[in-house]
Design an enzyme around this catalytic site. Structure first.
Site, PDB file in Angstrom:
ATOM      1  N   ARG A  49       0.879  -0.970   0.120  1.00  0.00           N
ATOM      2  CA  ARG A  49      -0.027   0.382  -0.573  1.00  0.00           C
ATOM      3  C   ARG A  49       0.843   1.382  -0.042  1.00  0.00           C
ATOM      4  O   ARG A  49       2.231   1.498  -0.045  1.00  0.00           O
ATOM      5  CB  ARG A  49      -1.160  -0.058   1.079  1.00  0.00           C
ATOM      6  CG  ARG A  49       0.087  -0.820   2.537  1.00  0.00           C
ATOM      7  CD  ARG A  49       0.372   0.084   3.377  1.00  0.00           C
ATOM      8  NE  ARG A  49       0.420   1.314   3.549  1.00  0.00           N
ATOM      9  CZ  ARG A  49       1.019   2.561   3.554  1.00  0.00           C
ATOM     10  NH1 ARG A  49       2.532   2.114   4.035  1.00  0.00           N
ATOM     11  NH2 ARG A  49       0.645   4.013   3.527  1.00  0.00           N
ATOM     12  N   GLY A  50       0.526   2.473  -0.370  1.00  0.00           N
ATOM     13  CA  GLY A  50       0.429   4.138  -0.129  1.00  0.00           C
ATOM     14  C   GLY A  50       1.161   3.707  -1.760  1.00  0.00           C
ATOM     15  O   GLY A  50       1.427   2.752  -2.602  1.00  0.00           O
ATOM     16  N   ALA A  51       0.696   5.130  -2.121  1.00  0.00           N
ATOM     17  CA  ALA A  51       0.318   5.029  -4.128  1.00  0.00           C
ATOM     18  C   ALA A  51       1.799   5.038  -4.887  1.00  0.00           C
ATOM     19  O   ALA A  51       1.097   3.845  -5.741  1.00  0.00           O
ATOM     20  CB  ALA A  51       0.535   6.359  -3.867  1.00  0.00           C
ATOM     21  N   GLN A 197      -1.942   2.618   9.966  1.00  0.00           N
ATOM     22  CA  GLN A 197      -0.608   2.817   9.367  1.00  0.00           C
ATOM     23  C   GLN A 197       0.335   3.466  10.395  1.00  0.00           C
ATOM     24  O   GLN A 197       1.063   3.195   9.796  1.00  0.00           O
ATOM     25  CB  GLN A 197      -1.046   3.680   7.529  1.00  0.00           C
ATOM     26  CG  GLN A 197      -1.900   2.805   6.373  1.00  0.00           C
ATOM     27  CD  GLN A 197      -3.087   2.823   6.706  1.00  0.00           C
ATOM     28  OE1 GLN A 197      -4.007   3.509   7.813  1.00  0.00           O
ATOM     29  NE2 GLN A 197      -3.612   2.269   6.057  1.00  0.00           N
ATOM     30  N   ASP A 238      -2.659  10.531  -2.326  1.00  0.00           N
ATOM     31  CA  ASP A 238      -2.387   9.725  -3.704  1.00  0.00           C
ATOM     32  C   ASP A 238      -2.945  10.421  -5.122  1.00  0.00           C
ATOM     33  O   ASP A 238      -2.390   9.741  -5.794  1.00  0.00           O
ATOM     34  CB  ASP A 238      -3.723   8.891  -3.008  1.00  0.00           C
ATOM     35  CG  ASP A 238      -3.284   7.888  -2.271  1.00  0.00           C
ATOM     36  OD1 ASP A 238      -2.822   8.255  -0.337  1.00  0.00           O
ATOM     37  OD2 ASP A 238      -2.653   6.780  -1.659  1.00  0.00           O
ATOM     38  N   ASN A 248      -5.458  12.558  -0.176  1.00  0.00           N
ATOM     39  CA  ASN A 248      -3.984  12.276   1.014  1.00  0.00           C
ATOM     40  C   ASN A 248      -5.430  10.832   2.179  1.00  0.00           C
ATOM     41  O   ASN A 248      -6.955  10.839   2.077  1.00  0.00           O
ATOM     42  CB  ASN A 248      -3.747  12.594   1.862  1.00  0.00           C
ATOM     43  CG  ASN A 248      -2.622  11.395   1.949  1.00  0.00           C
ATOM     44  OD1 ASN A 248      -1.822  11.259   1.633  1.00  0.00           O
ATOM     45  ND2 ASN A 248      -1.963  11.952   3.185  1.00  0.00           N
TER      46      ASN A 248
END
Ligand code: MRU
Length: 347
Positions: A49-51, A197, A238, A248
């Site tokens: 995960r995370g753009a 997160q 994002d 985001n």
């Protein structure tokens, strides 16, 4: 400063190896993605995960998912490529890095004359997506480190660190670069409900890198800002719309409002792969809504409806500046102009 390798090729080169972020911090486990299904599930369930990391895993995963079909004629392989590409593209909607990475691979495969060439082109482009991401993280760190003085206290939200990229992160990159230069930095990490997160991932990777971190409940951020103990807020993105609005992790907007009220500078750090010139304003960014169970089930089942958007939009007016691989920008128009600018005119 040692950071984790979030996405890599498996030793046999036929699968994508990822750190399974569903299991941190209790357990450091890696898993291998071989099929299109593996890749989609890993993205959808936030194993990766995370753009930027989503874009890199999508690119490498798409390339890997076609390897078992190397024996097929090239026209069949192209059909499969399109099918896998669209499945991976649909796995999460908000981060623009995902469709951008998929489109890069589709374009790279165009000129291939046979199946071997096609697979080789995909792998080369996937490697380029990963290598460019790593390099962009370093440049974000270099540009943003100017904002981190010795003894700085930084507030962040979600995880925009090494776990969210192929390199040293985006919002955390300036922190890592400042720490490498010997500066003392203290990070406050919002825990980031509902999937944590901040408390699970940001706290884990900073502690591992030797950087002191204090976790706070998201609801405590305004109170912390009020005490005057935060010098700067750094968050990731994002997707950044053409007018500078930023999607985001949910809670970012509230943090921007509180930062403005208390006069604390609020910066968004992102690689240029997160800029989306085709989306004119933040209200056009597709926002992912996630299952109600994420909110209602942690302590038994609450009998209620749930409002569970994974992201929110922070209007450009609340953003002090944007830290990208191309430099630090205050004005969103200049930020987007940097996409087409030559490196000389940026220098
Ligand atoms: O749902 P997630 O964990 O993928 O959300 C991640 C974020 O919102 C990050 O801040 C963003 O992707 C930037 S990561 C460098």
């Amino acid at each position: 400063v040692h950071v984790v390798q979030t996405v890599s090729w498996s030793p046999d080169g036929r699968a994508v190896r990822i750190v399974d972020q569903r299991r941190l911090p209790g357990e450091f486990a890696e898993c291998e993605l071989r099929t299109v299904r593996d890749v989609c599930d890993a993205i959808r369930t936030l194993a990766v995960r995370g753009a930027p990391a989503i874009g890199v895993a999508a690119a490498m995963g798409l390339a890997a998912s076609l390897l078992p079909f190397a024996g097929e004629p090239v026209h069949r392989l192209r059909d499969r490529l399109r099918e896998h590409a669209e499945a991976i593209r649909a796995s999460r909607p908000t981060a623009v890095n995902l469709p951008r990475a998929i489109d890069r691979l589709l374009a790279a495969a165009e000129p291939a004359g046979d199946s071997a060439e096609l697979l080789e082109a995909l792998r080369r482009e996937a490697d380029a997506v990963r290598d460019e991401d790593r390099a962009m993280c370093e440049r974000i760190g270099a540009h943003g480190a100017a904002l981190i003085a010795h003894g700085a206290r930084v507030l962040t939200h979600c995880n925009a660190g090494a776990l969210a990229t192929a390199g040293i992160g985006t919002a955390l990159a300036p922190v890592y670069v400042a720490a490498r230069a010997g500066r003392q930095v203290h990070v406050f990490a919002g825990e980031t409900r509902p999937l944590l997160q901040g408390s699970r991932l940001t706290a884990w990777e900073l502690t591992r890198a030797g950087i002191p971190v204090t976790v706070l409940a998201d609801g405590a951020a305004a109170a912390l800002l009020r005490t005057g103990t935060v010098d700067v807020v750094l968050v990731g993105a994002d997707r950044i719309a053409a007018n500078g609005d930023v999607a985001n992790k949910i809670g970012t907007y509230a943090l921007a409002l509180a930062s403005r009220h208390h006069g604390v500078p609020f910066y968004v750090a992102a690689p240029t792969s997160t800029l989306d010139p085709c989306t004119t304003a933040g209200d056009q960014i597709p926002i992912e809504h996630r299952p109600a169970g994420e909110l209602l089930e942690p302590f038994g089942t609450a009998n209620a409806a749930a409002f569970n958007p994974a992201f929110d939009v922070t209007p450009a007016a609340l953003i002090t500046g944007y830290i990208t691989d191309r430099g630090l920008f205050v004005d969103p128009a200049r930020l987007f102009a940097s996409l087409t600018a030559t490196s000389e005119s940026l220098a």
